[in-house]
Structure formats: structure tokens, C-alpha cells
Design an enzyme around this catalytic site. Structure first.
Site, PDB file in Angstrom:
ATOM      1  N   ARG A  15       0.926  -0.960  -0.033  1.00 24.64           N
ATOM      2  CA  ARG A  15      -0.046  -0.292   0.047  1.00 24.64           C
ATOM      3  C   ARG A  15       0.791   1.222   0.216  1.00 24.64           C
ATOM      4  O   ARG A  15       2.272   0.868   0.897  1.00 24.64           O
ATOM      5  CB  ARG A  15      -0.909  -0.474   1.227  1.00 24.64           C
ATOM      6  CG  ARG A  15      -1.463  -1.168   1.237  1.00 24.64           C
ATOM      7  CD  ARG A  15      -2.701  -1.360   2.881  1.00 24.64           C
ATOM      8  NE  ARG A  15      -2.903   0.485   3.040  1.00 24.64           N
ATOM      9  CZ  ARG A  15      -2.410   0.834   4.936  1.00 24.64           C
ATOM     10  NH1 ARG A  15      -2.446   0.243   5.308  1.00 24.64           N
ATOM     11  NH2 ARG A  15      -2.323   1.897   5.103  1.00 24.64           N
ATOM     12  N   THR A  16       0.572   2.374  -0.694  1.00 23.94           N
ATOM     13  CA  THR A  16       0.835   3.862  -0.405  1.00 23.94           C
ATOM     14  C   THR A  16       1.059   4.053   0.719  1.00 23.94           C
ATOM     15  O   THR A  16      -0.538   4.465   1.201  1.00 23.94           O
ATOM     16  CB  THR A  16       1.089   4.729  -1.540  1.00 23.94           C
ATOM     17  OG1 THR A  16       0.589   3.938  -2.382  1.00 23.94           O
ATOM     18  CG2 THR A  16       0.980   5.905  -1.406  1.00 23.94           C
ATOM     19  N   LEU A  17       1.941   4.582   1.396  1.00 16.92           N
ATOM     20  CA  LEU A  17       1.819   5.396   2.788  1.00 16.92           C
ATOM     21  C   LEU A  17       1.916   6.521   2.470  1.00 16.92           C
ATOM     22  O   LEU A  17       1.347   7.686   3.821  1.00 16.92           O
ATOM     23  CB  LEU A  17       2.875   4.372   3.800  1.00 16.92           C
ATOM     24  CG  LEU A  17       1.983   2.639   4.413  1.00 16.92           C
ATOM     25  CD1 LEU A  17       3.523   2.629   4.387  1.00 16.92           C
ATOM     26  CD2 LEU A  17       0.826   2.892   4.271  1.00 16.92           C
ATOM     27  N   ASN A  56      -4.802   2.332  -0.824  1.00 15.46           N
ATOM     28  CA  ASN A  56      -3.693   2.774  -1.634  1.00 15.46           C
ATOM     29  C   ASN A  56      -3.943   3.393  -3.256  1.00 15.46           C
ATOM     30  O   ASN A  56      -3.805   3.133  -4.102  1.00 15.46           O
ATOM     31  CB  ASN A  56      -3.379   1.343  -2.963  1.00 15.46           C
ATOM     32  CG  ASN A  56      -2.248   0.616  -3.262  1.00 15.46           C
ATOM     33  OD1 ASN A  56      -1.307   1.573  -2.551  1.00 15.46           O
ATOM     34  ND2 ASN A  56      -2.593  -0.320  -3.788  1.00 15.46           N
ATOM     35  N   PRO A  57      -4.308   4.511  -2.842  1.00 11.20           N
ATOM     36  CA  PRO A  57      -4.305   5.965  -2.960  1.00 11.20           C
ATOM     37  C   PRO A  57      -2.861   6.203  -4.238  1.00 11.20           C
ATOM     38  O   PRO A  57      -1.919   5.631  -4.234  1.00 11.20           O
ATOM     39  CB  PRO A  57      -4.320   6.888  -2.477  1.00 11.20           C
ATOM     40  CG  PRO A  57      -3.487   6.419  -1.446  1.00 11.20           C
ATOM     41  CD  PRO A  57      -4.007   5.277  -1.294  1.00 11.20           C
TER      42      PRO A  57
END
Lengths: 275, 245
Positions: free
Chosen positions: B22-24, B126-127
Site C-alpha cells: 500500500r502507498t503510505l 492504496n491511493p
């Protein structure tokens, strides 16, 4: 007519290079009751003959709204037509959701044709037994397409399918050159006249036919019986007087809206088309 | 969906390994994009900086790209996610062209497609870490919209991302009007970009201005704005508020 050896399943070619099952499916279209379509630069009109099984039953629905800008008239196995209409509605609504824009009718027609083609190349499927006249608006204007069970599609200025459609086609062939620039009302009138040709002698009443219109600034909708009866009355009178089409067009549009009961009574009062 | 891959699914039910999918937070980012509608179409401006945290790591990043025949996309935020979006749009436009009919996706359609993508990614936690500006002209209709990383989208006569919302939009609200000429539009954008240059730490003095009209898209060569640092307010910034900077 009896080509028994190679017609058992759709995945068998005949020695002459034909798929008989597909051709038989196209036969089913010819057996269905007539449907016609014609278009101008800005409008498309679909019409169909409604045949009920008996006095007691209602007639089958043969014209479907697919989206505000697309409608379809079917001939043949109406159950297959209903299923394909549901597919078309689904495609339109999904496209609208993703792009907030109407699905161009040319693309829908190709998707429909590809779907039909699949059924001509699987041994566990059968071709759809329905012909579809798809009317819709694109960026490039008004379009009328005919989708075959074979998976082919063609664009038309005007077309008729189903039983006794040849009579309608003959009428349309005579008149089609005028369609591009015709007004919306003239187009509807021509549609009704084309349907009359397929009835071949039967009385033309609004209960026997269904008319639908789609055009620039006019979402797809089926005309109600009263309006259709009005237009029938307008030109049946003209038919007796043998006045030219232009005068009939003016009459139909200039006529004020009469009571529905009056309209029906007038229709029954006029002599039936016993030609 | 390929269930047979050994890759972990994207939800967080599998504990620590799932987070690597995931994008953090973003790594290499672009700052504001500002755009406005003018007489013939859309004008958009963005500088060419790619920051790695507080370091100005990359100074020739093109943050505006043409999409198909009718649209222009500008992005701020994570540059790698912008490149991913360009890849998606490339495929979208390719399939659109492959129909080979008289129809094409216009800016409105592309904007809505992007909204769907951004919102769906947000829903999966997960943008794509971008704020996008989508402008274009089709059949004489001008279109200018924006989408954020959480899927918030809207259209307006002038839009901006990031710091541009705070520093540029007020200027545009005062000074934008219908049918700006090209020169006036550029002047207005440069005014906004200059303020951003003075006040946004991640801005650099190397920008491009892109124009899209019915005829097509052009993007200027990179250039810099003239700045003046001798304002008395700059010389003594804490005069009005002792202790500030």
C-alpha cells in the site's frame, strides 16, 4: 431447403462454405413480425407491428429503450431480443458511469455484433434468433444499424425486417432519398406508412403498431397511442384525397390536439384500407 | 483477478507484509499546478521541480502532458504515481483510437475516468498520491476539472492543486474573467506562479506554461520568472509579528 447433413451444429461448415445454423437463425428473424427504421440527419424513427396471440392477450414488447440516446426494435425470438437489450442497457449504463458521457451507438453496435459472433463459433451455444434495428445518436449524427444473428452489422438510411418486410422495403426504397432532410413529423409519417405496407390490407390502427423516436434534443421515447392514432387519421384522410406528401405534412402538424375518444371514433369511421 | 499469484492481497488482514503493498507516503513529489479557462481554451502552469522530501532533487520534471487530441493533464504529488496514471491513460487512448470511428474521448470523459480510478484506489486504501488537473477543448466546449487523491472532483473556471489553492485561487477569484486573451491569461498565471515561488518552499524558478485549444496543445520551453527580493517586508519579515519568520 433441406440441407440436413451439415446443419446439425453451428461449428460445422458445409462443403459450400456455409454455416447452416446461422442461416436458420436468420430465417427466424424473417418469421418474426415486422420492424422498420428510418433516419434523417437529426432523428431516427423505429416502428413495429404488434401481433398479439389472441384477443385476450397483450402484445409482445418489441421496442426497447436502451439509453436516452439509443433505442432498439427487434424481430424474431423476442426472448433473445430482451436478453440482448438488457446487455445493451448494461453497457450503456457502465459507460455513462465511468465517462459521464453517452456511449456512442457505433461502438455499442460493434460490441453487440462481437457478442453475436461468439455464438457462431462455440459448439455449446446457438446463434441469437433475433434481428435488431439499433437507432442512436453519435458525435457524428443520427445512425440506424441492423444487427444480424450472424454477427454482421450494417448501417442504413432506412430498413425493414421481419415478415412482409419486403413491402415496407419497397416503400422505403422509393422514398429514402427524401429522408436525410425530412422533418421529424414527416419521418414519423413515413414510418407509419411503411408499417401500413407490411399490414397489406389490414386496418392500420394505433393498437396494431408501436412507434418510437430519438433525435437531437429529443431523448428516445415511445409515442403514445393517441398521438400515433392522430397521425394515422391525418394521412388516411390524405390517402383518400391523394394529396401530395407536403400538404399532408402541413396538415398533420397544423392539426390541434383532439380528444383521444374523438380520434379513435374518427379512425373507426374512416373506411378500412380494403385495397 | 489472478488468485494464483504468490503476491499478497491488498487488504490489511495479513499483517505486516500487507503494508508493503500500500502507498503510505509519497517520495518524489511535484508542487502546485495552476490552470484557468481563457478565450480559446485552457492555460496551465506548473514548475519543473521534483522534491525528495525537503531536497530539490530533480529540476526538469515535466508535470503536464497531453492526453489524446483534446486533453491536457497536470499533476502534483508523487511523480511515480503520475507516471502510472499516464500509463493507464495511454492504454485508454489507445483503445479509443483502435475503434477507428468518428468518436473520441474528450476532456470530460477523461476527467471522469480519472475520478473513478482515484476513488477506487482510495477505497482500497492504496491511493495514487496525486492531485490532478485535467483541461481541454472539444467541439468548441472548454473543460477544466480537478481530481484529488481521495477522489474529490469538480469543474471550475480556474483550478489549482496544493499550495496553489491557498495562494493562487484568491488571486484568480479577484482577477479572472470570461474571455481572457492569451496574453492576459499568461500574465495572470505568471502572477500566481510568482507568489508561489516566493512563498512555497518546494517551488523552483523554472516553469512551463501549456496551452490547449481546439487546434491542439502546445507547451512552452522551460523559463524563469523575474523576482524581486528587496521588498521591505522581505528585509524585515517579523516587523508586524515579532517572533515570526
Amino acid at each position: 431447403m433441406f440441407r440436413n447433413q451439415y446443419d446439425t451444429d453451428v461449428t460445422t461448415w458445409s462443403p459450400a462454405g456455409r454455416l447452416f445454423q446461422v442461416e436458420y437463425a436468420m430465417e427466424a428473424v424473417k418469421q418474426g413480425s415486422a420492424a422498420i427504421g428510418l433516419r434523417s440527419k437529426t432523428h431516427i424513427v423505429l416502428g413495429c407491428v404488434n401481433k398479439a396471440n389472441s384477443e385476450l392477450s397483450s402484445h409482445q414488447k418489441k421496442i426497447f429503450k436502451v439509453d436516452d440516446h439509443i433505442g432498439v426494435a427487434i424481430a424474431g425470438l423476442t426472448a433473445d431480443g430482451r436478453v440482448l437489450s438488457r446487455y445493451m442497457r448494461n453497457e450503456c449504463i457502465n459507460y455513462s458511469f465511468t465517462y459521464e458521457s453517452p456511449l456512442p451507438v457505433g461502438r455499442l453496435v460493434v460490441q453487440l455484433a462481437d457478442k453475436a459472433q461468439v455464438c457462431t463459433q462455440r459448439s455449446w451455444k446457438r446463434p441469437y434468433g433475433v434481428g435488431l434495428l439499433v437507432a442512436g445518436l453519435d458525435e457524428s449524427g443520427a445512425h440506424l444499424y441492423y444487427n444480424c444473428p450472424s454477427g454482421n452489422y450494417f448501417e442504413y438510411q432506412a430498413f425493414a425486417i421481419g415478415s412482409r418486410s419486403q413491402a415496407a422495403k419497397t416503400y422505403l426504397e422509393r422514398k429514402f432519398e427524401n429522408f436525410t432532410d425530412a422533418s421529424r413529423d414527416d419521418l414519423v409519417k413515413d414510418a407509419i406508412m411503411a408499417i401500413r405496407e407490411t399490414l397489406q390490407g389490414e386496418t392500420l390502427k394505433s393498437s396494431v403498431c408501436t412507434i418510437a423516436v430519438v433525435g437531437v434534443g429529443e431523448p428516445f421515447h415511445i409515442l403514445d397511442q393517441a398521438t400515433v392514432q392522430q397521425m394515422i387519421d391525418a394521412f388516411e384522410i390524405v390517402g383518400e384525397q391523394e394529396a401530395p406528401d407536403a400538404a399532408a405534412g402541413q396538415e398533420a402538424s397544423a392539426e390541434p390536439e383532439p380528444e383521444p375518444e374523438q380520434g379513435a371514433a374518427a379512425g373507426e369511421g374512416v373506411a378500412p384500407m380494403d385495397i | 483477478m489472478n488468485f494464483m499469484a504468490s503476491k499478497q492481497p491488498e487488504n490489511s488482514l495479513l499483517g505486516p507484509e500487507a503494508d508493503s503493498q500500500r502507498t503510505l507516503y509519497p517520495y518524489v513529489t511535484g508542487t502546485s499546478v495552476v490552470a484557468l479557462k481563457y478565450k480559446d481554451g485552457i492555460l496551465m502552469a506548473a514548475d519543473m521541480g521534483g522534491s525528495y522530501g525537503s531536497t530539490l532533487r530533480y529540476k526538469s520534471v515535466e508535470r503536464m502532458k497531453p492526453i489524446g487530441k483534446h486533453s491536457l493533464l497536470g499533476a502534483s504529488g508523487e511523480i511515480s504515481d503520475f507516471q502510472e496514471i499516464l500509463h493507464y491513460l495511454d492504454e485508454l487512448i489507445l483503445y479509443d483510437n483502435m475503434w477507428d470511428d468518428g468518436n473520441s474521448l474528450g476532456p470530460k470523459e477523461v476527467h471522469n475516468y480519472l475520478t473513478r480510478v482515484m476513488y477506487n484506489r482510495r477505497n482500497k486504501f492504496n491511493p495514487l498520491w496525486n492531485s490532478l488537473v485535467l483541461g481541454g477543448v472539444k467541439n468548441g466546449q472548454k473543460y477544466l476539472g480537478t481530481v484529488s487523491m481521495i477522489g474529490v472532483n469538480f469543474e471550475d473556471n480556474h483550478v489549482a492543486t496544493g499550495f496553489g489553492n491557498h495562494l493562487a485561487r484568491p488571486i484568480l477569484r479577484q482577477e479572472w474573467h470570461e474571455n481572457l486573451s492569451f496574453e492576459d491569461g499568461v500574465r495572470l498565471l505568471e502572477k500566481c506562479m510568482r507568489v508561489l515561488l516566493y512563498r512555497d518552499r518546494s517551488a523552483i524558478n523554472k516553469l512551463q506554461i501549456a496551452k490547449i485549444t481546439e487546434e491542439g496543445m502546445t507547451i512552452s520551453q522551460p523559463y524563469s520568472l523575474k523576482t524581486y527580493w528587496e521588498f521591505s517586508a522581505f528585509a524585515n519579515p517579523a516587523q508586524g509579528a515579532v517572533g515570526s519568520w
